[in-house]
Design a protein around this motif. Structure first.
Motif: not given
Length: 158
Positions: A72-73, A97-98, A101-104
């Motif tokens: 989730r994170a 992570t960055y 997150e942008h892909e998600a």
């Protein structure tokens, strides 16, 4: 695996446990059911070469855990010294992570992909966790100021 944990190995263990517990209790009433991927508990310490991908970071257990469909994170365990932000492996985790997150976010925009609560993309990015609570929730004002002061003076190599 619900959350990937990024941390500095020199963090006192009690601080580490208090921080993860505080995060879990803030996420769910059934906080004992939350699963965290923590390298020193998840990696085979007798086969570290294979755990870190034998030179291929995409094959590392870190990368695979973070990129799993159920993560989730990323929870970064911080204290007022912000030590994880001085460690190259933690910065690798922040970068991944960055990117994730942008892909998600792009996937959410293109596919209307939402979690069970309908609150947004499944992957929530980087969460700064302290033993006082999660930064940005109003629970740890003094820690946020101490971290801001530390980050202002954080030595970053050119």
């Amino acid at each position: 695996l619900d959350y990937f944990v990024s941390h500095f190995w020199g963090t006192p263990f009690a601080h580490f446990v208090d921080t993860i517990q505080k995060h879990a209790m803030g996420v769910s009433e059934d906080w004992n059911a939350i699963a965290y991927w923590i390298c020193f508990l998840s990696n085979n310490q007798w086969a570290l070469s294979s755990e870190i991908g034998s030179g291929q970071w995409q094959d590392s257990s870190f990368f695979k855990a973070l990129r799993s469909d159920v993560c989730r994170a990323t929870c970064m365990v911080l204290d007022e010294k912000a030590k994880p932000l001085t460690r190259s492996w933690c910065l690798f985790e922040v970068l991944q992570t960055y990117k994730l997150e942008h892909e998600a976010e792009a996937q959410a925009e293109s596919e209307q992909y939402f979690d069970e609560g309908g609150a947004g993309a499944v992957f929530k990015g980087l969460i700064f966790c302290t033993k006082a609570g999660v930064l940005g929730t109003g629970a740890c004002f003094d820690v946020a100021f101490a971290l801001a002061h530390r980050l202002e003076r954080l030595p970053v190599p050119p």
